[in-house]
Each structure stands twice: as structure tokens, then as C-alpha cells.
Design an enzyme around this catalytic site. Structure first.
Site, PDB file in Angstrom:
ATOM      1  N   GLU A  86      37.201  38.477  30.013  1.00  0.00           N
ATOM      2  CA  GLU A  86      37.843  38.997  31.226  1.00  0.00           C
ATOM      3  C   GLU A  86      38.439  37.865  32.063  1.00  0.00           C
ATOM      4  OE1 GLU A  86      38.939  41.664  32.197  1.00  0.00           O
ATOM      5  OE2 GLU A  86      39.249  41.398  34.337  1.00  0.00           O
TER       6      GLU A  86
ATOM      7  N   LYS B 236      42.373  37.618  33.079  1.00  0.00           N
ATOM      8  CA  LYS B 236      42.844  37.487  34.466  1.00  0.00           C
ATOM      9  C   LYS B 236      43.767  36.275  34.606  1.00  0.00           C
ATOM     10  CE  LYS B 236      42.215  40.769  36.187  1.00  0.00           C
ATOM     11  NZ  LYS B 236      41.722  41.552  35.152  1.00  0.00           N
TER      12      LYS B 236
ATOM     13  N   CYS C 140      24.108  66.691  47.733  1.00  0.00           N
ATOM     14  CA  CYS C 140      23.565  67.647  48.698  1.00  0.00           C
ATOM     15  C   CYS C 140      23.681  69.056  48.119  1.00  0.00           C
ATOM     16  CB  CYS C 140      24.365  67.583  49.996  1.00  0.00           C
ATOM     17  SG  CYS C 140      24.421  65.955  50.715  1.00  0.00           S
TER      18      CYS C 140
ATOM     19  N   HIS D 122      32.857  27.057  15.748  1.00  0.00           N
ATOM     20  CA  HIS D 122      33.447  27.640  14.522  1.00  0.00           C
ATOM     21  C   HIS D 122      34.967  27.613  14.570  1.00  0.00           C
ATOM     22  CE1 HIS D 122      29.549  28.967  13.041  1.00  0.00           C
ATOM     23  NE2 HIS D 122      29.270  29.353  14.275  1.00  0.00           N
TER      24      HIS D 122
ATOM     25  N   LYS E 212      50.982  48.689  35.739  1.00  0.00           N
ATOM     26  CA  LYS E 212      49.635  49.023  36.203  1.00  0.00           C
ATOM     27  C   LYS E 212      49.006  50.091  35.321  1.00  0.00           C
ATOM     28  CE  LYS E 212      45.991  48.951  38.713  1.00  0.00           C
ATOM     29  NZ  LYS E 212      45.068  47.810  38.551  1.00  0.00           N
TER      30      LYS E 212
ATOM     31  N   TRP F 144      21.227  64.980  51.102  1.00  0.00           N
ATOM     32  CA  TRP F 144      20.813  63.699  50.512  1.00  0.00           C
ATOM     33  C   TRP F 144      21.681  62.648  51.208  1.00  0.00           C
ATOM     34  CZ3 TRP F 144      17.125  61.684  47.673  1.00  0.00           C
ATOM     35  CH2 TRP F 144      17.282  60.387  47.205  1.00  0.00           C
TER      36      TRP F 144
ATOM     37  N   GLU G 229      47.155  36.720  32.598  1.00  0.00           N
ATOM     38  CA  GLU G 229      48.080  37.787  33.035  1.00  0.00           C
ATOM     39  C   GLU G 229      48.607  37.506  34.445  1.00  0.00           C
ATOM     40  OE1 GLU G 229      46.692  41.794  33.590  1.00  0.00           O
ATOM     41  OE2 GLU G 229      44.718  41.159  34.261  1.00  0.00           O
TER      42      GLU G 229
ATOM     43  N   ASN H  46      29.457  68.734  50.296  1.00  0.00           N
ATOM     44  CA  ASN H  46      28.827  67.864  49.302  1.00  0.00           C
ATOM     45  C   ASN H  46      29.932  67.020  48.695  1.00  0.00           C
ATOM     46  OD1 ASN H  46      27.039  66.671  47.485  1.00  0.00           O
ATOM     47  ND2 ASN H  46      27.571  68.157  45.888  1.00  0.00           N
ATOM     48  N   GLY H  47      29.789  65.685  48.771  1.00  0.00           N
ATOM     49  CA  GLY H  47      30.808  64.799  48.200  1.00  0.00           C
ATOM     50  C   GLY H  47      30.917  63.541  49.041  1.00  0.00           C
TER      51      GLY H  47
ATOM     52  N   ARG I  68      18.440  69.070  45.039  1.00  0.00           N
ATOM     53  CA  ARG I  68      19.619  68.197  45.148  1.00  0.00           C
ATOM     54  C   ARG I  68      19.498  67.206  46.298  1.00  0.00           C
ATOM     55  NH1 ARG I  68      24.159  70.456  42.481  1.00  0.00           N
ATOM     56  NH2 ARG I  68      25.588  69.370  43.864  1.00  0.00           N
TER      57      ARG I  68
HETATM   58  C1  AGP Z   1      43.762  44.356  33.480  1.00  0.00           C
HETATM   59  O1  AGP Z   1      43.890  43.437  34.572  1.00  0.00           O
HETATM   60  C2  AGP Z   1      45.068  45.034  33.145  1.00  0.00           C
HETATM   61  N1  AGP Z   1      45.686  45.581  34.284  1.00  0.00           N
HETATM   62  C3  AGP Z   1      44.935  45.997  31.968  1.00  0.00           C
HETATM   63  O2  AGP Z   1      44.286  45.316  30.924  1.00  0.00           O
HETATM   64  C4  AGP Z   1      44.137  47.293  32.250  1.00  0.00           C
HETATM   65  O3  AGP Z   1      42.772  46.986  32.445  1.00  0.00           O
HETATM   66  C5  AGP Z   1      44.286  48.218  31.038  1.00  0.00           C
HETATM   67  O4  AGP Z   1      45.666  48.537  30.907  1.00  0.00           O
HETATM   68  C6  AGP Z   1      43.468  49.523  31.146  1.00  0.00           C
HETATM   69  O5  AGP Z   1      43.951  50.277  32.230  1.00  0.00           O
HETATM   70  P1  AGP Z   1      43.074  51.560  32.701  1.00  0.00           P
HETATM   71  O6  AGP Z   1      41.773  51.035  33.185  1.00  0.00           O
HETATM   72  O7  AGP Z   1      43.887  52.194  33.797  1.00  0.00           O
HETATM   73  O8  AGP Z   1      42.923  52.469  31.520  1.00  0.00           O
END
Ligand code: AGP
Length: 607
Positions: A480, A484, A2, A503, A602, A78, A487, A104-105, A27
Site C-alpha cells: 500500500e 500511494k 437501536c 530473493h 477515482k 444503544w 500513484e 435507528n442509524g 438491540r
Molecule cells: C488507491 O489509492 C486507488 N485509488 C485505487 O487503487 C482504488 O483503491 C481501487 O481502484 C479500488 O477502488 P474501490 O475501493 O472504489 O473499489
């Protein structure tokens, strides 16, 4: 996106503000409106209309209102939250019409804030997220506008550029900014204009001040000053948001809220009829992006897998040669960075040390740096030249889930943005934009199979070795899916590009080995069928992720989980969802701590 304008100065009519607003009409032009403090009547008069600014001017002329006074606010919209109606047009006010603002946001936590304000008796008249801010300021207002704004914005999560006026504190215009551009134009002999960007203030201002994130400007007729808000590190602003919302684990909550996460990531960013993506955070580098000849993507873990998919997107639809690096390798290699290269980093936390170091290396070499980041104001955001926020709220589970699908959706938007700057046709752009728009509902369809997927997980939870296979857009999804599963459940799994199976990895296959084949009905489906037959020929167990309607696949695999049909470029955003749920249920069934898996963190802020 906006356009907002605020004015305070010597002029009592609305010409200056309207002229500035017209320079922002590019905008967004669904609707427009204004609000003026009339000192003689001691009240703020607001007027809005759907359509363009010309329609607003016609309405002003017909209204017979004498809109004389200042401070004043102006807005061209917008639509993001709420349809194109007068009620949803800005400016918005508090219950009594004493406090008005333009915005705007996107306010990510607007639903929770609105619910608590309604419980306190606030009456809302629009469907917008913006109106929440007006009532929040009202809640804290005790005669000092900037103090009320300061308290209100601390409860907001998302992005905002605000201009605010108040009947009971009328000699000032207050502006605030977080992750959405805002400038103050300073006239040599009149007063001040705040606006979404400098184009709006150029004819009026001799100087300009760019507001930074977490700054609040207090502007009166003769001067202004800026308050810098230092947000506390661990904001407990939204206890509701970081609770599990009734789910047994954050990971499941975050998987199940992916439709809403996608909606927030896409909000206000698609122009369907023009087949365009609108990314406000790239606005100040759009000309540079038009000239780039190569793209480098750097990231870690799940974000790296998103980058690999981005490569397929960019090369097929934007025609930009793209390389993807694991950030921890990029920073220690001697990468050749040609001129006209842009470096894109992807990071949910915005604090990953290797990714941050990669950006710093690229910046040192003069490369344009971009980010796709979820954590607002994080280190990577501050380090990059421009970027796009995910707007998905905090992701608490260590496993990246909603952030991953959001990253892929934003990569699709970026592909559209860059492709349409180049040779991607209007028709193709419209088709991709329409498909992107449908993603939230398609993901919601898949999530309805949660119980079915749990049954499949129960069948295979005791396997200790497996692999995921996929090709082209779904090759990174194989990586991926494996990440998942390992981990979260500590079951050893690896991602294998389908064509590579013979291969070497095929040697692993026997009746105790699980293979998950990501095989939507796309351009490489037949190749995936032959991979499945290679596995079945060695008595391996196979789960297929296939496109709904494909009945044949049932005859050659042990179990099938279906996903809706969508264009090939977007299949990864759907195919990953069953894999997330599969990993989650296997992890729970194997007694693992799915929110805090052993040995992990995390945000990996160390090398
Ligand atoms: C994925 O499930 C993990 N938690 C880890 O691979 C993560 O994606 C990676 O450490 C990157 O983190 P980021 O996106 O915060 O940079």
C-alpha cells in the site's frame, strides 16, 4: 443498534407498542422512551427514562400520565452519539414538541446540519445526531408530514430507519428507510406497526412489508402507501463536505480527518464489556455466517491490500481459512468455491467493475456475498446479500486514504464478530475491542507529526526508485505504501515482503535507492531488522516506521517515524498513516496533482 416502533390503529392504549418494543430490547437497552398523540388534549406527550423498558414502565406508572391515543412511537436505545441520559433518549422532537420521531442509524453529516439549523434559530436539547432530523422536518413542515420528511431526508447522509408523527398532521404515521432495516406489520383487524425488524411485529401482524432504501411509507388508520425517492446521482447536498475545509488538497483533508472517519466507522458497533462487534447490516445473515467454513475476499487496488490484511486477521483470530483475490483475476479464473463459503468484497466507490463482476460470478454460483462499501446505495451494495457501510462521507481524492483505514477497522470488527461466533474467548474479544476503540485517538497522535514527515519527504523527494518492506500484518502495508507513493508522486516504488528481499529485489539497492521499512515492535520485528541490515550493507537509504520508545532502531536507519504501541492485529491501521503523509508531501514537492494524478480515475467502472 437501536430498536424503533411506531403504531397507528384502533387501540388507544400503549400496550401494543410497548409489547413490540420489548421484543426489540436485544438491540440495545441504555434507555427507552415513547411519544403518544392525545387527540383530546391535541398534543403529543413524550416520556423517556434511562435504563431498560421496565424502568420506563415504572416511570409511566409513577407519572400519572394518561397515555392514551395514537399514533404513537416507542424506542429502546444503544448509545452512539451522546451519553446515556434522558435528554439523549429517543423519541426526539422539534423546538415546539409538535413533531416527534424515533431513529435507528447514523447521520454522518449531523454536525454541519446542526450548525446551519442553529443559525436559523433552532434550539437543541440533546447531543444526538437524531435530533437534527426532527428540526429538519420542522424546517420544511407546512401541514403535510410526508412532504416535510421527503425534503428533510434528501439533506441527510448516512443511514436511517425513522418513524415520525406530527401534532398538526395527526392521522398518520410516516416511516422512512435508508440502509437501516424497517418493516411494516399489518394486522388483520386493527392497524399497523412499523418496527426495526419482523420479530417485533410477529404476534400482532398477519402480513409484513419490508421497506426498501429511499422509500417513505405514509400510514393511516385504514391504509398505507409508499413513496419511492429516486435520489439524484450527483447530490450537491453537502457543499460544505466536498470543499477542502481549508486544506490545500482533498487528499490532505481526508488524511487529517481519519480520526473522525474511524469514529464514524466504529460508532455503535462495539460492545466492550462483552468483547463483541455489533454489525446491523449483517443481522439478516448472522445465522449463515455462523456456518461458513471459508472466506473469499475480492477487491482491487488499495481495497485489495485491505483484504490481504483481513486474511491475517481472520485466520489468526476467527480461525476461518481465508483467500484473497484481485477481483480482475477472480472473474476470469475458475475459482473453486466450496459450500459454506462466503465472498466478501471491499470497495470504497461500490462501482468498481471488476469487483462487481466478481460478486455476480459468486452469486451465480450460490455463494453468500457480503460487502464493505462506503458509497451508500451503490451497485455493489445492491448486488450483495448484506454488508457494512464505512460511514466516512465522500472520499474525493483519487488516492484511497481514509477509506483504507476505515476498511481495516471494519475488517477488525468483522473478525471480532465472526471470531466470537466461534472460539475467540471473551477476554481476547474484550482486549481487541478495547484496542479498536482507541484507534481514532492513536491515529490523531500520528497526524501531529505531519511537519516532521514533511521534512523527511523533502530529504528524499529526488529519489526516483524505492521499495517498501514489511512482514505479516504489515506486508500488505508495504504494498500500500508503494502504491500511494507511485500513484501520487510518479516515483517508481514497489512493495516487497521482507523475507523476499534477498530473493531478487535486493539487487536494486545502492546509495541511490530508498527503502521504507515498516517495522513496528511486533512478532516479526527482529526479522525486519535483519532485512534493514541487508539494505544498509549495500549503502541503501532506509526510513523506518517504528513503535514509539524503540530507540535502538535509530542506530541502524537514516530516519525514523514513530507510531504508538497497539496490538499487532491493528498495527497496519497506524503504520499506513505516515506512508500516506510521506506520499502526499513527496507528490506536492515534485509538483504533482495529488488530488487527480495523471492517468487515473477515482472510480474504475470499466475493465
Ligand atoms: C488507491 O489509492 C486507488 N485509488 C485505487 O487503487 C482504488 O483503491 C481501487 O481502484 C479500488 O477502488 P474501490 O475501493 O472504489 O473499489
Amino acid at each position: 443498534m437501536c430498536g424503533i416502533v411506531g403504531y397507528i390503529g384502533k387501540q388507544r392504549d400503549i400496550k401494543v407498542g410497548l409489547a413490540a418494543l420489548k421484543r426489540l430490547e436485544y438491540r440495545g437497552y441504555d434507555s427507552a422512551g415513547l411519544a403518544v398523540f392525545d387527540s383530546e388534549k391535541n398534543q403529543i406527550i413524550g416520556l423517556k427514562s434511562i435504563g431498560r423498558i421496565d424502568d420506563l414502565e415504572n416511570k409511566i406508572a409513577k407519572s400519572g400520565l394518561s397515555l392514551n391515543g395514537n399514533p404513537s412511537l416507542f424506542h429502546t436505545r444503544w448509545a452512539t452519539h451522546g451519553g446515556v441520559t434522558e435528554a439523549n433518549a429517543h423519541p426526539h422532537s422539534d423546538c415546539k414538541g409538535n413533531i416527534w420521531l424515533v431513529h435507528n442509524g447514523i447521520i454522518e453529516n449531523h454536525k454541519e446540519l446542526r450548525e446551519s439549523l442553529e443559525k436559523e434559530g433552532h434550539k437543541f436539547v440533546s447531543e444526538t445526531d437524531t435530533e437534527v432530523i426532527a428540526h429538519l422536518i420542522e424546517k420544511f413542515f407546512d401541514g403535510n408530514l410526508e412532504e416535510a420528511v421527503r425534503k428533510a431526508v434528501r439533506l441527510i447522509r448516512g443511514a436511517y430507519a425513522l418513524a415520525i408523527i406530527a401534532k398538526d398532521d395527526p392521522q398518520k404515521l410516516v416511516a422512512a428507510r435508508l440502509s437501516s432495516p424497517l418493516v411494516i406489520g399489518i394486522s388483520a383487524n386493527d392497524g399497523y406497526i412499523v418496527a426495526s425488524d419482523a420479530t417485533a411485529v410477529v404476534p400482532y401482524a398477519k402480513q409484513v412489508v419490508n421497506l426498501e432504501d429511499n422509500e417513505i411509507a405514509v400510514i393511516n388508520h385504514n391504509d398505507f402507501y409508499i413513496l419511492k425517492e429516486k435520489q439524484p446521482e450527483d447530490l450537491e447536498i453537502d457543499a460544505e463536505e466536498i470543499q477542502k475545509g481549508g486544506y490545500p488538497h482533498y487528499m490532505l483533508k481526508e488524511i487529517m480527518e481519519q480520526p473522525e472517519a474511524l469514529e464514524n466507522s466504529l460508532k455503535g458497533r462495539l460492545i466492550l464489556e462483552q468483547g463483541l462487534a455489533q454489525l446491523g447490516g449483517l443481522q439478516n445473515v448472522s445465522d449463515q455466517l455462523r456456518k461458513i467454513k471459508r472466506l473469499r475476499i475480492v477487491a482491487c487496488g488499495t481495497a485489495y491490500h485491505a483484504g490481504l490484511i483481513g486474511k491475517y486477521m481472520m485466520e489468526e483470530y476467527a480461525g476461518i481459512p481465508t483467500e484473497v483475490d484481485i477481483a480482475s483475476e477472480f472473474r476470469y479464473r475458475k475459482p473453486i468455491l466450496e459450500e459454506n463459503t462466503a465472498l466478501l468484497c471491499i470497495s470504497q466507490s461500490g462501482e468498481t467493475a471488476d469487483t462487481l463482476a466478481a460478486i455476480q460470478e459468486a452469486k451465480r454460483r450460490g455463494v453468500l456475498t457480503l460487502g464493505i462499501v462506503n458509497a451508500i446505495g451503490s451497485s455493489i451494495v445492491r448486488e450483495t446479500d448484506a454488508g457494512v457501510y464505512n460511514h466516512i462521507g465522500p472520499e474525493i481524492g483519487v488516492a484511497a486514504t481514509k477509506s483504507f483505514v476505515s476498511q481495516l477497522a471494519i475488517l477488525a470488527l468483522l473478525t471480532l464478530y465472526l471470531g466470537r461466533q466461534r472460539n475467540l474467548s471473551l477476554v481476547k474479544g474484550q482486549r481487541i475491542a478495547a484496542d479498536i476503540q482507541k484507534l481514532p485517538e492513536l491515529v490523531a497522535e500520528i497526524l501531529k507529526q505531519n511537519d516532521t514527515i514533511k521534512e523527511v519527504a523533502e530529504k528524499y523527494k529526488d529519489f526516483n526508485n524505492g521499495c517498501f518492506i514489511g512482514r505479516k500484518y504489515n506486508a500488505p502495508i508495504a504494498l500500500e505504501g508503494a502504491l500511494k507513493l507511485k500513484e501520487i508522486s510518479y516515483l517508481h516504488a514497489e512493495g516487497v515482503v521482507g523475507g523476499e528481499l534477498k530473493h531478487g529485489p535486493l539487487a536494486l539497492v545502492d546509495e541511490n535507492f530508498l527503502t521504507v521499512a515498516v517495522c513496528p515492535s511486533d512478532s516479526v520485528y527482529e526479522k525486519m531488522v535483519s532485512n534493514i541490515q541487508q539494505v544498509k550493507g549495500r549503502n541503501g537509504k532506509v526510513i523506518a516506521i517504528a513503535t514509539e520508545g524503540n530507540e535502538d532502531i535509530k542506530n541502524i536507519v537514516d530516519d525514523v517515524i514513530y507510531i504508538p504501541r497497539v496490538s499487532e492485529i491493528l498495527t497496519p491501521i497506524l503504520s499506513v498513516v505516515p506512508l500516506q503523509l510521506f506520499a502526499y508531501h513527496v507528490g506536492v514537492l515534485r509538483g504533482c496533482d495529488v488530488d487527480k494524478p495523471r492517468n487515473l480515475a477515482k472510480s474504475v467502472t470499466v475493465e
